[in-house]
Design a protein around this motif. Structure first.
Motif, PDB file in Angstrom:
ATOM      1  N   GLY A   9       0.857  -1.214   0.073  1.00  0.00           N
ATOM      2  CA  GLY A   9      -0.032  -0.013   0.055  1.00  0.00           C
ATOM      3  C   GLY A   9       0.860   1.252  -0.116  1.00  0.00           C
ATOM      4  O   GLY A   9       2.085   1.136   0.163  1.00  0.00           O
ATOM      5  N   GLY A  10      -0.026   2.330  -0.083  1.00  0.00           N
ATOM      6  CA  GLY A  10       0.952   3.745  -0.066  1.00  0.00           C
ATOM      7  C   GLY A  10       0.072   5.199  -0.378  1.00  0.00           C
ATOM      8  O   GLY A  10       0.675   5.900  -1.073  1.00  0.00           O
ATOM      9  N   ALA A  11      -1.111   4.624  -0.801  1.00  0.00           N
ATOM     10  CA  ALA A  11      -2.191   5.797  -1.495  1.00  0.00           C
ATOM     11  C   ALA A  11      -1.342   6.211  -2.763  1.00  0.00           C
ATOM     12  O   ALA A  11      -1.231   5.330  -3.555  1.00  0.00           O
ATOM     13  CB  ALA A  11      -2.335   6.706  -0.082  1.00  0.00           C
ATOM     14  N   SER A  12      -1.217   7.612  -2.872  1.00  0.00           N
ATOM     15  CA  SER A  12      -0.846   8.154  -4.192  1.00  0.00           C
ATOM     16  C   SER A  12       0.497   7.751  -4.357  1.00  0.00           C
ATOM     17  O   SER A  12       0.998   7.546  -5.396  1.00  0.00           O
ATOM     18  CB  SER A  12      -0.823   9.739  -3.853  1.00  0.00           C
ATOM     19  OG  SER A  12       0.109  10.046  -3.122  1.00  0.00           O
ATOM     20  N   LEU A  13       1.449   7.320  -3.637  1.00  0.00           N
ATOM     21  CA  LEU A  13       2.578   6.684  -3.874  1.00  0.00           C
ATOM     22  C   LEU A  13       2.515   5.420  -4.616  1.00  0.00           C
ATOM     23  O   LEU A  13       3.595   4.802  -5.157  1.00  0.00           O
ATOM     24  CB  LEU A  13       3.508   6.451  -2.697  1.00  0.00           C
ATOM     25  CG  LEU A  13       3.655   7.665  -1.395  1.00  0.00           C
ATOM     26  CD1 LEU A  13       4.635   7.302  -0.394  1.00  0.00           C
ATOM     27  CD2 LEU A  13       4.160   8.759  -2.315  1.00  0.00           C
ATOM     28  N   GLY A  14       1.411   4.932  -4.913  1.00  0.00           N
ATOM     29  CA  GLY A  14       1.053   3.627  -5.581  1.00  0.00           C
ATOM     30  C   GLY A  14       1.567   3.792  -6.924  1.00  0.00           C
ATOM     31  O   GLY A  14       1.774   2.953  -7.918  1.00  0.00           O
ATOM     32  N   ALA A  15       1.714   5.022  -7.434  1.00  0.00           N
ATOM     33  CA  ALA A  15       2.033   5.384  -8.788  1.00  0.00           C
ATOM     34  C   ALA A  15       3.469   4.809  -9.115  1.00  0.00           C
ATOM     35  O   ALA A  15       3.776   4.480 -10.252  1.00  0.00           O
ATOM     36  CB  ALA A  15       1.953   6.920  -9.215  1.00  0.00           C
ATOM     37  N   ILE A  16       4.274   4.677  -7.981  1.00  0.00           N
ATOM     38  CA  ILE A  16       5.579   4.242  -7.973  1.00  0.00           C
ATOM     39  C   ILE A  16       5.630   2.736  -8.932  1.00  0.00           C
ATOM     40  O   ILE A  16       6.430   2.379  -9.525  1.00  0.00           O
ATOM     41  CB  ILE A  16       6.336   4.339  -6.613  1.00  0.00           C
ATOM     42  CG1 ILE A  16       6.550   5.468  -6.360  1.00  0.00           C
ATOM     43  CG2 ILE A  16       7.759   3.277  -6.753  1.00  0.00           C
ATOM     44  CD1 ILE A  16       7.009   5.489  -4.696  1.00  0.00           C
ATOM     45  N   GLN A  17       4.596   2.051  -8.581  1.00  0.00           N
ATOM     46  CA  GLN A  17       4.533   0.875  -8.759  1.00  0.00           C
ATOM     47  C   GLN A  17       4.183   0.448 -10.406  1.00  0.00           C
ATOM     48  O   GLN A  17       4.834  -0.447 -11.022  1.00  0.00           O
ATOM     49  CB  GLN A  17       3.375  -0.140  -8.186  1.00  0.00           C
ATOM     50  CG  GLN A  17       3.693  -0.223  -6.700  1.00  0.00           C
ATOM     51  CD  GLN A  17       2.675  -0.662  -5.818  1.00  0.00           C
ATOM     52  OE1 GLN A  17       1.141  -0.896  -6.304  1.00  0.00           O
ATOM     53  NE2 GLN A  17       2.953  -1.332  -4.718  1.00  0.00           N
ATOM     54  N   HIS A 207       0.192   9.510   6.067  1.00  0.00           N
ATOM     55  CA  HIS A 207       1.794   9.666   6.122  1.00  0.00           C
ATOM     56  C   HIS A 207       1.933   8.694   7.320  1.00  0.00           C
ATOM     57  O   HIS A 207       3.003   8.134   7.548  1.00  0.00           O
ATOM     58  CB  HIS A 207       2.199  11.023   6.469  1.00  0.00           C
ATOM     59  CG  HIS A 207       3.493  11.354   6.960  1.00  0.00           C
ATOM     60  ND1 HIS A 207       4.676  11.019   5.958  1.00  0.00           N
ATOM     61  CD2 HIS A 207       4.233  11.390   7.837  1.00  0.00           C
ATOM     62  CE1 HIS A 207       5.824  11.051   6.244  1.00  0.00           C
ATOM     63  NE2 HIS A 207       5.591  11.220   7.448  1.00  0.00           N
ATOM     64  N   ALA A 208       1.329   8.702   8.610  1.00  0.00           N
ATOM     65  CA  ALA A 208       1.686   8.114   9.623  1.00  0.00           C
ATOM     66  C   ALA A 208       1.752   6.590   9.412  1.00  0.00           C
ATOM     67  O   ALA A 208       2.639   5.571   9.778  1.00  0.00           O
ATOM     68  CB  ALA A 208       0.744   8.381  10.901  1.00  0.00           C
ATOM     69  N   MET A 209       0.723   6.136   8.624  1.00  0.00           N
ATOM     70  CA  MET A 209       0.573   4.734   8.473  1.00  0.00           C
ATOM     71  C   MET A 209       1.752   4.302   7.266  1.00  0.00           C
ATOM     72  O   MET A 209       2.298   3.007   7.362  1.00  0.00           O
ATOM     73  CB  MET A 209      -0.659   4.558   7.525  1.00  0.00           C
ATOM     74  CG  MET A 209      -0.874   2.973   7.065  1.00  0.00           C
ATOM     75  SD  MET A 209      -2.619   2.572   6.381  1.00  0.00           S
ATOM     76  CE  MET A 209      -3.549   2.557   7.875  1.00  0.00           C
ATOM     77  N   SER A 210       2.201   5.102   6.441  1.00  0.00           N
ATOM     78  CA  SER A 210       3.199   4.745   5.596  1.00  0.00           C
ATOM     79  C   SER A 210       4.522   4.538   6.450  1.00  0.00           C
ATOM     80  O   SER A 210       5.365   3.823   6.123  1.00  0.00           O
ATOM     81  CB  SER A 210       3.424   6.007   4.481  1.00  0.00           C
ATOM     82  OG  SER A 210       4.024   7.028   5.001  1.00  0.00           O
ATOM     83  N   LEU A 211       4.706   5.454   7.428  1.00  0.00           N
ATOM     84  CA  LEU A 211       5.927   5.250   8.180  1.00  0.00           C
ATOM     85  C   LEU A 211       5.746   3.999   9.003  1.00  0.00           C
ATOM     86  O   LEU A 211       6.834   3.060   9.041  1.00  0.00           O
ATOM     87  CB  LEU A 211       5.885   6.181   9.351  1.00  0.00           C
ATOM     88  CG  LEU A 211       6.416   7.790   8.828  1.00  0.00           C
ATOM     89  CD1 LEU A 211       6.127   8.821   9.682  1.00  0.00           C
ATOM     90  CD2 LEU A 211       7.581   7.778   7.851  1.00  0.00           C
TER      91      LEU A 211
END
Length: 285
Positions: A9-17, A207-211
């Motif tokens: 997971g990672g919300a908008s950081l999913g674009a990396i995938q 952000h907290a969940m991503s950490l």
């Protein structure tokens, strides 16, 4: 040798995938099964119903470039107020996510995926991981992506489910349990180079969940590294893009592709490379 793609997971950081997948597909690496959590469930479902080709990765990248924050996290002051005072369990509606899935998902049921697809959610009451492998695909993805407090829990198969990232954001253990020999892990990392704290409840929550999940990923890779051939692709670092920022998709896709391309070109077929990142911050203080 059986190969799995594990998408975190990672919300908008999913674009990396999307960039990582292009690098994999260009090198002829295709999955025999796919396991996804949260935004990894969205990306995983997208590729599970399409050919394992660079064109599929490009199509996914174009989808990410067209998504805006309001499409996924539509702000409604009244709904937010009801959530804040306890009259509803969420701040925003998941209708935007459901609409996105309706437009782009080529699956009605998980078991119909050409590539076996498993999505991870969390039981709200027990905290147990729930692996969803059959049934309605859209509700399974929404359940896996139901960030606590942001989206409402999803009732499915007699259980109340929330975001899979709460219990297992990068479900490597599930791939091992399913008998996989080689596992490509596609993490999204975290915003390790923020100059200021995220603004707003949703931004801070994501952000907290991503950490939290980044720390768990490092521990899990270390503990399971001898159970299968683990190949963990490197997420961009340093990174100043927050998980709620959907305006940086092009940058994230490009960095995900370039980092994975360079990494894969230096990994032998039978190698068990070390984890290519550590938990660190680069923020200005």
């Amino acid at each position: 040798m059986t190969t799995a793609f594990v998408l975190s997971g990672g919300a908008s950081l999913g674009a990396i995938q999307a960039g990582m997948l292009r690098a994999l597909y260009e090198r002829g690496v295709a999955p025999d099964l796919i396991i996804g959590t949260s935004v990894g469930a969205i990306n995983g479902a997208f590729i599970a119903s399409r050919p394992p080709t660079p064109e599929t990765a490009t199509e996914l990248a174009e989808l990410w470039r067209g998504v805006e924050r309001s499409d996924i996290f539509p702000l409604n002051p009244i709904a937010g107020l009801f959530g804040f005072v306890g009259h509803r369990p969420n701040l925003v509606s998941a209708d935007g996510l459901r609409l996105l899935l309706k437009k782009n998902l080529r699956l009605d049921r998980l078991e119909d995926a050409p590539v076996p697809l498993h999505l991870i959610a969390t039981d709200l009451f027990s905290g147990a991981e729930r692996r969803l492998s059959e049934g309605d695909a859209s509700s399974a993805i929404v359940a896996s992506s139901a960030v606590p407090g942001v989206f409402a829990p999803v009732e499915r198969d007699g259980a109340t489910l929330i975001d899979g990232g709460v219990s297992n954001n990068a479900p490597i253990s599930h791939a091992i349990e399913l008998g996989v020999d080689r596992i490509y892990v596609l993490p999204t990392g975290s915003a390790c180079a923020l100059e200021r704290a995220p603004r707003g409840a949703i931004g801070m929550s994501l952000h907290a969940m991503s950490l939290l999940v980044m720390r768990r990923l490092i521990v899990e890779v270390e503990s399971l590294k001898d159970e299968a051939q683990l190949i963990v692709l490197p997420p961009p670092c340093p990174l100043s893009v927050q998980p709620i920022d959907f305006d940086a998709a092009d940058e994230l896709i490009s960095r995900g592709y370039e980092g994975s391309r360079d990494f894969l070109d230096n990994v032998a077929d039978d190698e068990r490379p070390p984890i290519p990142f550590s938990f660190s911050t680069h923020s200005h203080r």
